[in-house]
Write a protein that holds these residues in place. Structure first.
Motif, short mmCIF file in Angstrom:
data_model
loop_
_atom_site.label_atom_id
_atom_site.label_comp_id
_atom_site.label_asym_id
_atom_site.label_seq_id
_atom_site.Cartn_x
_atom_site.Cartn_y
_atom_site.Cartn_z
N ILE A 1 0.85 -1.20 0.00
CA ILE A 1 0.00 0.00 0.00
C ILE A 1 0.88 1.24 0.00
CG2 ILE A 1 -1.58 1.38 1.41
CD1 ILE A 1 -2.91 -1.23 2.28
N GLU A 2 1.87 1.27 0.87
CA GLU A 2 2.75 2.43 0.97
C GLU A 2 3.50 2.66 -0.33
OE1 GLU A 2 5.19 3.98 4.67
OE2 GLU A 2 6.29 2.35 3.70
N ASP A 3 4.02 1.61 -0.95
CA ASP A 3 4.73 1.75 -2.22
C ASP A 3 3.80 2.20 -3.34
OD1 ASP A 3 7.11 1.06 -1.07
OD2 ASP A 3 7.33 -0.87 -2.08
N ALA A 4 2.58 1.68 -3.34
CA ALA A 4 1.62 2.04 -4.38
C ALA A 4 1.21 3.51 -4.28
CB ALA A 4 0.38 1.15 -4.30
N VAL A 5 1.04 3.99 -3.06
CA VAL A 5 0.73 5.42 -2.88
C VAL A 5 1.91 6.27 -3.35
CG1 VAL A 5 0.30 7.21 -1.16
CG2 VAL A 5 -0.90 5.01 -0.99
N ARG A 6 3.13 5.87 -2.99
CA ARG A 6 4.31 6.61 -3.41
C ARG A 6 4.45 6.62 -4.94
NH1 ARG A 6 7.67 4.25 -0.39
NH2 ARG A 6 7.86 5.89 1.17
N ALA A 7 4.08 5.51 -5.57
CA ALA A 7 4.20 5.41 -7.03
C ALA A 7 3.08 6.13 -7.76
CB ALA A 7 4.22 3.93 -7.43
N GLY A 8 2.06 6.58 -7.03
CA GLY A 8 0.97 7.30 -7.66
C GLY A 8 -0.07 6.41 -8.30
N VAL A 9 -0.09 5.13 -7.94
CA VAL A 9 -1.07 4.22 -8.53
C VAL A 9 -2.21 3.91 -7.55
CG1 VAL A 9 0.66 3.17 -10.02
CG2 VAL A 9 0.15 2.11 -7.82
N LEU A 10 -2.12 4.47 -6.36
CA LEU A 10 -3.18 4.24 -5.38
C LEU A 10 -3.44 5.53 -4.61
CD1 LEU A 10 -5.11 2.39 -3.78
CD2 LEU A 10 -3.18 1.87 -2.25
N ASP A 11 -4.70 5.95 -4.58
CA ASP A 11 -5.14 7.07 -3.76
C ASP A 11 -5.53 6.51 -2.40
OD1 ASP A 11 -6.40 9.15 -2.48
OD2 ASP A 11 -7.87 9.54 -4.06
N PRO A 12 -4.85 6.92 -1.32
CA PRO A 12 -5.18 6.35 -0.01
C PRO A 12 -6.62 6.60 0.40
CG PRO A 12 -3.75 8.28 0.20
CD PRO A 12 -3.77 7.91 -1.25
N GLY A 13 -7.26 7.58 -0.24
CA GLY A 13 -8.65 7.87 0.09
C GLY A 13 -9.62 6.81 -0.37
N VAL A 14 -9.19 5.91 -1.28
CA VAL A 14 -10.12 4.89 -1.79
C VAL A 14 -9.97 3.57 -1.05
CG1 VAL A 14 -10.08 5.97 -4.06
CG2 VAL A 14 -8.56 4.04 -3.61
N ILE A 15 -9.05 3.50 -0.11
CA ILE A 15 -8.94 2.28 0.70
C ILE A 15 -10.23 2.11 1.49
CG2 ILE A 15 -7.67 1.11 2.54
CD1 ILE A 15 -5.20 2.71 1.75
N PRO A 16 -10.85 0.95 1.46
CA PRO A 16 -12.16 0.76 2.10
C PRO A 16 -12.18 1.17 3.56
CG PRO A 16 -11.59 -1.16 0.76
CD PRO A 16 -10.37 -0.29 0.79
N ARG A 17 -13.19 1.93 3.92
CA ARG A 17 -13.33 2.39 5.30
C ARG A 17 -13.59 1.23 6.24
NH1 ARG A 17 -11.06 6.45 6.89
NH2 ARG A 17 -12.48 6.42 8.70
N GLU A 18 -14.15 0.13 5.71
CA GLU A 18 -14.38 -1.04 6.55
C GLU A 18 -13.07 -1.61 7.07
OE1 GLU A 18 -15.48 -0.28 3.41
OE2 GLU A 18 -16.68 -2.02 2.81
N CYS A 19 -11.98 -1.33 6.33
CA CYS A 19 -10.65 -1.81 6.74
C CYS A 19 -9.97 -0.80 7.66
CB CYS A 19 -9.78 -2.04 5.51
SG CYS A 19 -10.48 -3.17 4.30
N THR A 20 -9.87 0.44 7.20
CA THR A 20 -9.14 1.45 7.97
C THR A 20 -9.85 1.79 9.27
OG1 THR A 20 -10.22 3.22 6.71
CG2 THR A 20 -8.08 2.43 5.91
N GLY A 21 -11.17 1.67 9.28
CA GLY A 21 -11.90 1.97 10.50
C GLY A 21 -11.59 0.99 11.62
N ILE A 22 -11.23 -0.22 11.26
CA ILE A 22 -10.91 -1.25 12.25
C ILE A 22 -9.41 -1.36 12.48
CG2 ILE A 22 -10.96 -3.75 12.69
CD1 ILE A 22 -13.66 -3.78 11.21
N LEU A 23 -8.62 -1.32 11.39
CA LEU A 23 -7.19 -1.57 11.50
C LEU A 23 -6.37 -0.29 11.65
CD1 LEU A 23 -6.81 -4.35 8.76
CD2 LEU A 23 -7.10 -4.63 11.23
N GLY A 24 -6.86 0.83 11.13
CA GLY A 24 -6.12 2.07 11.23
C GLY A 24 -5.83 2.69 9.88
N GLU A 25 -5.51 3.97 9.90
CA GLU A 25 -5.27 4.71 8.66
C GLU A 25 -3.85 4.54 8.14
OE1 GLU A 25 -7.39 6.40 6.89
OE2 GLU A 25 -9.13 6.46 8.22
N SER A 26 -2.89 4.39 9.03
CA SER A 26 -1.48 4.31 8.62
C SER A 26 -0.98 2.88 8.58
CB SER A 26 -0.61 5.13 9.58
OG SER A 26 -0.58 4.50 10.86
N LYS A 27 0.14 2.69 7.89
CA LYS A 27 0.77 1.37 7.84
C LYS A 27 1.09 0.88 9.24
CE LYS A 27 5.10 1.09 7.32
NZ LYS A 27 6.50 1.18 6.87
#
Length: 333
Positions: free
Chosen positions: A190-216
Motif C-alpha cells: 500500500i505504501e509503495d503504491a501510494v508513493r508510485a501514484g497508482v493508489l489514492d489512499p482515500g479509496v482504501i475501504p473504510r471497513e478496513c481502515t476503521g478497524i485496522l487504522g489509517e497508517s501502515k
C-alpha cells in the motif's frame, strides 16, 4: 557448561511450554556435531544470512519491477520486514525467536526475478510447474554451497515450504511467519503504491481502515495486537473482526494495485524474457556454470535451467537477455 547448553536451559525457563525448544529439534537430514555456542535454530539463521540466495534478494522485485528510487521495497527489504513482525509476535508469545527469524529470512529464497510475474512465467513453461515456496526449500536443501545445501533443521524447512498456502506449519513459529508475511506485504505494498501514484489512499475501504487504522504502522500494530489477544497454547490466529478487515484489505489490493496497468504494464515483457531465456538455455546448457551443467546431467536440463533462471536477479536476467538476443553495436578497432 558451554554457551549453547546454557542458552538451551534459558529457553526451557522462559519460553512457553508449547514453544519449539532448540534442544528438541527433529534434527537435520545429515546429522552434525552440536555447535558449542549456538543452538540449532540460531545456527540455521546464521547460515541463511550468509548464503548467496539471501544476497540476491536485494535485486529481486517485490511489486514494482526494477523501480527507480531508493524507497521502494525489494524482496530483501520485504524479507526483513516479515522477520521484524514475526519476531515481535514470537517474543510476546514467548515462542522461539531464533526459529521464527530463520524461517522468515529463508521464506522467499526461491523467488524468481521480476516477482510474481516471473513466478507465473516459469510456472507456465516448466514441465512440473513452479512455486516459489517449493523452490525456496530446494535452494536450502540442494542449490546452496555447490550442491551440499545448508542442511537446515526440520522445523525451519517445514516453515519455509508452508509459508504461503496449503497445510500450515507444524510449529507455532512457522504459523507466525505465514501471518507476518501477509501482514507485511499488504501494508508495505500500500505504501509503495501510494508513493508510485497508482493508489489514492482515500479509496482504501473504510471497513478496513476503521478497524485496522489509517497508517501502515497502525494497521500492522492492530494485527499484531489481535494475534496476541487470540493466540495461545500453540494456536496462532487473529481475532475474527480484525481478520475479516485484513482479508478485505488484501482482496482490495489484489483487485486494484496488483492488476493496475500503470504499475504492471512492463509485466507482459517478463514472460517474453523468462520464456526466451528458458528455451535458450535448454539448447545451450554449456552456457550455464559448471554447477548447473552437472545438475542438468543428474536431474535433466529442464530442472537445471529452472534452477538457474529462478536464481537470477532482475538486473542479471535483463543483462543476459540483452547479451543473447539484442544485437551489439559494431565497434571499429
Amino acid at each position: 557448561m558451554d554457551v549453547r547448553k546454557r542458552t538451551e536451559e534459558i529457553e526451557r525457563q522462559i519460553l512457553a511450554p508449547w514453544a519449539s525448544f532448540s534442544d528438541a529439534s527433529r534434527g537435520r537430514v545429515r546429522p552434525e556435531e552440536a555447535d558449542p555456542i549456538r543452538p540449532v535454530y540460531q545456527r540455521d539463521r546464521d547460515r541463511i544470512i550468509h548464503c548467496k540466495a539471501f544476497r540476491r534478494l536485494k535485486q529481486k522485485t517485490q511489486v514494482f519491477l526494477s523501480p527507480e528510487g531508493d524507497l521502494y521495497r525489494t524482496r530483501l527489504t520485504h524479507t526483513l520486514e516479515v522477520a521484524q513482525i514475526a519476531r515481535t509476535i514470537a517474543r510476546a508469545l514467548r515462542l522461539n525467536e531464533d526459529l521464527t527469524e530463520a524461517i522468515a529470512l529463508a521464506h522467499d529464497l526461491g523467488h524468481t526475478p521480476f516477482g510474481h510475474a516471473g513466478e507465473r512465467a516459469l510456472d507456465k513453461i516448466c514441465h512440473d510447474g513452479f512455486k516459489h515456496y517449493i523452490q525456496s526449500l530446494r535452494v536450502v536443501d540442494k542449490l546452496e554451497k555447490e550442491g551440499q545445501g545448508l542442511n537446515l533443521t526440520w522445523e525451519v524447512r517445514n516453515g519455509i515450504v508452508t509459508h504461503t498456502k496449503g497445510t500450515w506449519a507444524a510449529t507455532p513459529e512457522g504459523k507466525i511467519v505465514r501471518m507476518a508475511d501477509q501482514i507485511a506485504y499488504v501494508n508495505h505494498d500500500i505504501e509503495d503504491a501510494v508513493r508510485a501514484g497508482v493508489l489514492d489512499p482515500g479509496v482504501i475501504p473504510r471497513e478496513c481502515t476503521g478497524i485496522l487504522g489509517e497508517s501502515k504502522s497502525a494497521r500492522i500494530t492492530s494485527m499484531i495486537q489481535s494475534i496476541l489477544a487470540h493466540s495461545g497454547e500453540g494456536k496462532i490466529e487473529a481475532g475474527p473482526v480484525e481478520q475479516e478487515a485484513f482479508m478485505l484489505l488484501r482482496d482490495f489490493m489484489y483487485a486494484t494495485v496488483y492488476v493496475d496497468k500503470t504499475a504492471k504494464h512492463e509485466e507482459q515483457k517478463v514472460e517474453k524474457v523468462i520464456s526466451e531465456l528458458y528455451e535458450y538455455y535448454l539448447t545451450h546448457l554449456d552456457r550455464m556454470s559448471n554447477f548447473y551443467l552437472q545438475l542438468a546431467y543428474q536431474e535433466g536440463g529442464d530442472r537445471a535451467v529452472t534452477d538457474y533462471i529462478s536464481g537470477m536477479s532482475d538486473e542479471f536476467a535483463i543483462r543476459v537477455f540483452e547479451e543473447v538476443f539484442v544485437p551489439r553495436k559494431w565497434h571499429v578497432l
